[in-house]
Design a protein around this motif. Structure first.
Motif, mmCIF file in Angstrom:
data_model
loop_
_atom_site.group_PDB
_atom_site.id
_atom_site.type_symbol
_atom_site.label_atom_id
_atom_site.label_comp_id
_atom_site.label_asym_id
_atom_site.label_seq_id
_atom_site.Cartn_x
_atom_site.Cartn_y
_atom_site.Cartn_z
ATOM 1 N N CYS A 135 -30.992 90.497 -37.441
ATOM 2 C CA CYS A 135 -31.595 91.815 -37.321
ATOM 3 C C CYS A 135 -31.345 92.303 -35.894
ATOM 4 C CB CYS A 135 -33.087 91.779 -37.611
ATOM 5 S SG CYS A 135 -33.862 93.416 -37.439
ATOM 6 N N LEU A 143 -22.292 96.341 -38.274
ATOM 7 C CA LEU A 143 -21.580 96.242 -39.553
ATOM 8 C C LEU A 143 -20.306 95.416 -39.402
ATOM 9 C CD1 LEU A 143 -21.996 99.861 -40.957
ATOM 10 C CD2 LEU A 143 -23.189 97.782 -41.697
ATOM 11 N N ARG A 187 -29.942 95.075 -40.498
ATOM 12 C CA ARG A 187 -30.266 93.710 -40.934
ATOM 13 C C ARG A 187 -29.218 93.230 -41.930
ATOM 14 N NH1 ARG A 187 -35.464 96.171 -40.753
ATOM 15 N NH2 ARG A 187 -36.830 94.996 -39.372
ATOM 16 N N ASP A 188 -28.848 91.951 -41.815
ATOM 17 C CA ASP A 188 -27.947 91.375 -42.811
ATOM 18 C C ASP A 188 -28.494 90.033 -43.272
ATOM 19 O OD1 ASP A 188 -26.698 89.014 -41.463
ATOM 20 O OD2 ASP A 188 -25.845 90.506 -40.114
ATOM 21 N N ASP A 189 -27.954 89.554 -44.384
ATOM 22 C CA ASP A 189 -28.397 88.273 -44.935
ATOM 23 C C ASP A 189 -27.356 87.176 -44.700
ATOM 24 O OD1 ASP A 189 -26.403 89.033 -46.672
ATOM 25 O OD2 ASP A 189 -27.575 88.708 -48.494
ATOM 26 N N ALA A 217 -22.054 88.115 -44.632
ATOM 27 C CA ALA A 217 -23.227 88.698 -45.275
ATOM 28 C C ALA A 217 -22.865 89.293 -46.628
ATOM 29 C CB ALA A 217 -23.826 89.785 -44.379
ATOM 30 N N SER A 218 -23.791 89.204 -47.566
ATOM 31 C CA SER A 218 -23.586 89.838 -48.869
ATOM 32 C C SER A 218 -24.328 91.169 -48.964
ATOM 33 C CB SER A 218 -24.039 88.910 -49.998
ATOM 34 O OG SER A 218 -25.427 88.647 -49.907
ATOM 35 N N ALA A 219 -25.260 91.414 -48.035
ATOM 36 C CA ALA A 219 -26.002 92.681 -48.025
ATOM 37 C C ALA A 219 -26.349 93.052 -46.586
ATOM 38 C CB ALA A 219 -27.275 92.562 -48.844
ATOM 39 N N VAL A 220 -26.319 94.352 -46.322
ATOM 40 C CA VAL A 220 -26.692 94.886 -45.013
ATOM 41 C C VAL A 220 -27.567 96.110 -45.239
ATOM 42 C CG1 VAL A 220 -25.868 95.864 -42.834
ATOM 43 C CG2 VAL A 220 -24.512 94.113 -43.987
ATOM 44 N N THR A 221 -28.626 96.228 -44.463
ATOM 45 C CA THR A 221 -29.515 97.380 -44.522
ATOM 46 C C THR A 221 -29.516 98.068 -43.168
ATOM 47 O OG1 THR A 221 -30.951 96.244 -46.096
ATOM 48 C CG2 THR A 221 -31.884 98.142 -44.947
ATOM 49 N N GLY A 261 -29.727 85.093 -41.386
ATOM 50 C CA GLY A 261 -29.354 86.492 -41.187
ATOM 51 C C GLY A 261 -29.610 86.974 -39.778
#
Length: 104
Positions: free
Chosen positions: A87, A17, A47-49, A26-30, A85
């Motif tokens: 991972c 993170l 994972r991030d974008d 990144a705009s999104a992280v899972t 991104g």
């Protein structure tokens, strides 16, 4: 979960993170965490974008994670093509016979 596994999973997630926020833009992280009873393994994937390009050879954060995972008998995987991104995945054994981590 064995405490060493919980602490290691926390560090993996926190480092991923931090990298996504500081370096990847990144705009999104899972974040996905799974405990597999059948093979006594904790799996963590972040994972991030963002920008990609993460590498174990650059910086100390990822190298520290790699060392920690290997010390516990775990495995770490990094997929981070430039522009696509990142991972980061780890597998941590939950039982002593799977790498020296005891659940007691």
């Amino acid at each position: 979960m064995p405490e060493r596994v919980e602490v290691s999973a926390y560090y993996v997630i926190a480092e991923a993170l931090t990298n996504a926020a500081k370096h990847a833009r990144a705009s999104a992280v899972t974040v996905i965490v799974e405990a597999a009873d059948a093979d006594a393994v904790l799996r963590v994937a972040v994972r991030d974008d963002g920008a990609g390009g993460a590498d174990f050879a650059r910086g100390t954060g990822l190298v520290g994670l790699k060392d920690r995972m290997e010390a516990l008998g775990g495995r770490i995987f990094l997929d981070s093509p430039r522009g696509a991104g990142t991972c980061l995945r780890v597998e941590l054994p939950l039982r002593a016979e799977n790498g020296g981590v005891s659940s007691r």
